[in-house]
Motif scaffolding. Structure first.
Motif, PDB file in Angstrom:
ATOM      1  N   PHE A 120       0.849  -1.189   0.000  1.00 12.93           N
ATOM      2  CA  PHE A 120       0.000   0.000   0.000  1.00 12.93           C
ATOM      3  C   PHE A 120       0.886   1.241   0.000  1.00 12.93           C
ATOM      4  CE2 PHE A 120      -2.418  -3.175   2.680  1.00 12.93           C
ATOM      5  CZ  PHE A 120      -3.066  -3.715   1.586  1.00 12.93           C
ATOM      6  N   PRO A 121       0.914   1.994  -1.098  1.00 11.64           N
ATOM      7  CA  PRO A 121       1.909   3.058  -1.247  1.00 11.64           C
ATOM      8  C   PRO A 121       1.721   4.221  -0.276  1.00 11.64           C
ATOM      9  CG  PRO A 121       0.335   3.099  -3.048  1.00 11.64           C
ATOM     10  CD  PRO A 121       0.059   1.854  -2.272  1.00 11.64           C
ATOM     11  N   HIS A 122       0.531   4.366   0.279  1.00  8.10           N
ATOM     12  CA  HIS A 122       0.290   5.519   1.156  1.00  8.10           C
ATOM     13  C   HIS A 122       0.604   5.198   2.615  1.00  8.10           C
ATOM     14  CE1 HIS A 122      -3.194   3.021   1.385  1.00  8.10           C
ATOM     15  NE2 HIS A 122      -3.706   3.726   2.364  1.00  8.10           N
ATOM     16  N   LEU A 123       1.042   3.973   2.890  1.00  6.93           N
ATOM     17  CA  LEU A 123       1.343   3.593   4.270  1.00  6.93           C
ATOM     18  C   LEU A 123       2.822   3.238   4.393  1.00  6.93           C
ATOM     19  CD1 LEU A 123      -1.690   1.238   4.974  1.00  6.93           C
ATOM     20  CD2 LEU A 123      -1.455   3.627   5.619  1.00  6.93           C
ATOM     21  N   THR A 124       3.371   3.458   5.588  1.00  4.48           N
ATOM     22  CA  THR A 124       4.760   3.057   5.797  1.00  4.48           C
ATOM     23  C   THR A 124       4.832   1.533   5.835  1.00  4.48           C
ATOM     24  OG1 THR A 124       4.568   2.991   8.189  1.00  4.48           O
ATOM     25  CG2 THR A 124       5.191   5.104   7.212  1.00  4.48           C
ATOM     26  N   ILE A 125       6.063   1.026   5.794  1.00  2.43           N
ATOM     27  CA  ILE A 125       6.246  -0.428   5.809  1.00  2.43           C
ATOM     28  C   ILE A 125       5.585  -1.035   7.049  1.00  2.43           C
ATOM     29  CG2 ILE A 125       7.979  -2.247   5.911  1.00  2.43           C
ATOM     30  CD1 ILE A 125       7.761  -0.682   3.249  1.00  2.43           C
ATOM     31  N   LEU A 126       5.826  -0.393   8.190  1.00  6.34           N
ATOM     32  CA  LEU A 126       5.256  -0.921   9.432  1.00  6.34           C
ATOM     33  C   LEU A 126       3.725  -0.926   9.370  1.00  6.34           C
ATOM     34  CD1 LEU A 126       6.379  -1.946  12.137  1.00  6.34           C
ATOM     35  CD2 LEU A 126       5.926   0.309  13.086  1.00  6.34           C
ATOM     36  N   GLN A 127       3.171   0.173   8.856  1.00 11.58           N
ATOM     37  CA  GLN A 127       1.704   0.247   8.741  1.00 11.58           C
ATOM     38  C   GLN A 127       1.178  -0.776   7.752  1.00 11.58           C
ATOM     39  OE1 GLN A 127       1.577   4.374   7.688  1.00 11.58           O
ATOM     40  NE2 GLN A 127       1.030   5.034   9.747  1.00 11.58           N
ATOM     41  N   ASN A 128       1.933  -0.999   6.690  1.00 10.55           N
ATOM     42  CA  ASN A 128       1.550  -2.021   5.718  1.00 10.55           C
ATOM     43  C   ASN A 128       1.369  -3.378   6.386  1.00 10.55           C
ATOM     44  OD1 ASN A 128       1.529  -1.999   2.562  1.00 10.55           O
ATOM     45  ND2 ASN A 128       2.782  -0.263   3.170  1.00 10.55           N
TER      46      ASN A 128
END
Lengths: 242, 306
Positions: free
Chosen positions: B154-162
């Motif tokens: 998901f490009p709008h989220l950081t890796i952690l949020q992904n």
């Protein structure tokens, strides 16, 4: 041509500063801004809802019916001039609103009619803008969300919509800018908006050309402000691209 | 003694009942039949490599397993629970063929009535099943991890949020727990310093490894890989395959659609060859590559292995 700008400074003074004329412009500006902001919010909400309905999987009959209604709404709104819609609201559907006054806004009875009309009008365009940017998002995003076990709605809200809003911002601001200028027809139903002010100023000063220029400058300033806001938002949203 | 036997029995059951079971799976795109009856049972711990020429339906087959693609007919069971069941088409066909005999001497009104009745009864049953499945499909999908060719981070989220989005949104874990697990997973693949950056800053190989641990964070029972290395630069293929090998060695059940013959040979314990919508050959990797029986497979292998 020459005569138009003869003694321009004097005329400017006469049309803007003398007798506190600027107060009139300020009233007009206030009404224009109120209508534009109100309509913009309504448009945004309608736009998101309509776009969601149009994009949702057509599995159950309720969504199918709602989708039909939305399509009808968009066709009608986009197919008729906004002035006409304003008249139809003012003399028809929204007549009752002319007698309501709340928020202390009195002098301009029709302002709520205008807010709602422009909002509903803008909503149709906004919906198509949103739908376009939702469709532009890679199908894989929805699949990735669904494959993790998120529901369609949750994926839509958490994954698709944020990306949509970002890519739709330039077109959305285009719509806002158009909307601000479209409100200039509000004078047709007796609202004292920025454009309507011209006739009042002309009446008092017998000057026709100069107030038009002043009003044009004010609209231009409004749009410039909006452009700056757009730039600011775009810059903030671009963070994830770095 | 009794206890032991009961325990043995359950263990036995657990070993034999497949984690994923596919029966007579058909899929049409319009008039084009892409899958023409796929049957396969996948046991716990299996690493199944699915190979075949492009357009043969292997990706479609994989995507049908968690119903990202809607099968046309057949049956899919996951851990003994129905994920998809639609077998009435056959019955309908039978009823219709009986009907066409109308007017001839073979026409038997009772048989037609019976066929019609049993078809309609089945339809009713299957519609009820479908309703039930639709309610639970998201729960099944939580336990069926999927990795895509195009990563689909998901490009709008950081890796952690992904990684934490799904476990937190589905209320399987608190934010803190999910983040802790995500950091552990990131540490495992050596990307813990990327936790707070956005996907666009990563290389293809890093993105795909993140996509894999995003699926892992849901603690799936089975992982589906849809050509996970096809979109990668050659030099990045290795790191992704290494991670997948690690998973396989840990006993993760995996179904991998791939063009990496090396991976199929070394890591998989079963290899299947799909061509023209059917499984043409299934075997252990050794037999599969050294001793292919199907003509089409021989031809295919000679081209890809050179």
């Amino acid at each position: 041509m020459n005569s138009l700008f003869d003694n321009f400074g004097e005329k400017l003074y006469e049309c803007f500063i003398e007798h506190d004329m600027w107060r009139l412009y300020l009233t007009g500006l206030r009404n224009t801004v109120i209508i534009a902001i109100g309509a913009c919010l309504i448009g945004l909400i309608i736009g998101i809802i309509v776009a969601c309905i149009r994009i949702a999987p057509k599995k159950n009959p309720i969504i199918k019916i709602l989708d039909g209604i939305c399509r009808f709404y968009i066709t009608i709104i986009r197919g008729t001039p906004v002035v006409l819609q304003l008249f139809i609201s003012y003399f028809g559907f929204l007549m009752f609103l002319r007698y309501v006054d709340f928020f202390g806004i009195k002098q301009t009875d029709a302002i709520f009619v205008a807010i709602i009309t422009f909002g509903v009008n803008s909503g149709a365009y906004m919906a198509e803008i949103m739908r376009g940017s939702i469709n532009a998002i890679d199908q894989g995003q929805m699949e990735a969300g669904r494959s993790l076990g998120l529901s369609w709605a949750k994926t839509f809200v958490k994954i698709i919509l944020p990306q949509t809003l970002k890519s739709a911002i330039p077109t959305m601001f285009n719509e806002f800018i158009t909307l601000i200028k479209e409100t200039s027809v509000a004078g047709y139903v007796g609202i004292l908006d920025l454009t309507k002010i011209q006739s009042y100023v002309t009446f008092q000063t017998t000057e026709l050309f100069t107030p038009l220029l002043i009003i044009a400058a004010i609209y231009l300033t409004l749009v410039l402000i909006l452009q700056q806001i757009q730039k600011f938002i775009e810059r903030r949203l671009a963070r994830s691209e770095r | 003694m009794n206890d032991n036997m009961a325990k043995n029995e359950t263990e036995f059951c657990a070993e034999t009942s497949p984690i994923l079971s596919v029966k007579n799976l058909h899929k049409y795109f319009g008039k084009l039949e892409v899958l023409k009856g796929i049957d396969i049972d996948i046991q716990k711990g299996d690493v199944v490599a699915v190979i075949g020429p492009s357009g043969c339906g292997k990706s479609t087959f994989l995507r049908c397993l968690n119903r990202l693609e809607e099968p046309t007919s057949g049956r899919i069971e996951f851990k003994g629970e129905t994920v998809f069941k639609k077998e009435r088409n056959e019955w309908k066909k039978e009823w219709k063929t009986l009907l066409t005999k109308k007017g001839t001497t073979e026409y038997d009104e009772n048989a037609v009535k019976e066929a019609e009745l049993s078809y309609k009864e089945l339809r009713k049953k299957e519609k009820a099943t479908e309703k039930y499945v639709q309610k639970h499909i998201n729960q099944h999908r939580q336990k069926i991890g999927m990795v895509f060719q195009q990563f689909n981070l998901f490009p709008h989220l950081t890796i952690l949020q992904n990684i934490t989005l799904a476990p937190v949104q589905l209320k399987l874990k608190t934010k803190e727990e999910a983040e802790k697990i995500a950091m552990e997973l990131l540490k495992r693949i050596g990307l813990e310093d990327k936790a707070n950056v956005y996907p666009s800053t990563l290389s293809g190989g890093q993105k795909q490894r993140i996509a894999i641990i995003r699926a892992l964070a849901m603690e799936p029972d089975v992982m589906l890989f849809d050509e996970p290395t096809s979109a990668l630069d050659p030099e990045m293929v290795g790191e992704v395959l290494n991670l997948m090998t690690e998973l396989a060695n840990e006993g993760m059940t995996m179904v991998v659609v791939t063009h990496e013959m090396g991976f199929a040979k070394e890591v998989a314990n079963r290899v299947i060859f799909i061509d023209n919508g059917v499984i043409k050959e299934e075997n252990s990797p050794k037999e599969f590559f050294e001793n292919p029986k199907d003509e089409r497979l021989k031809d295919f292998l000679s081209k890809v292995l050179m």
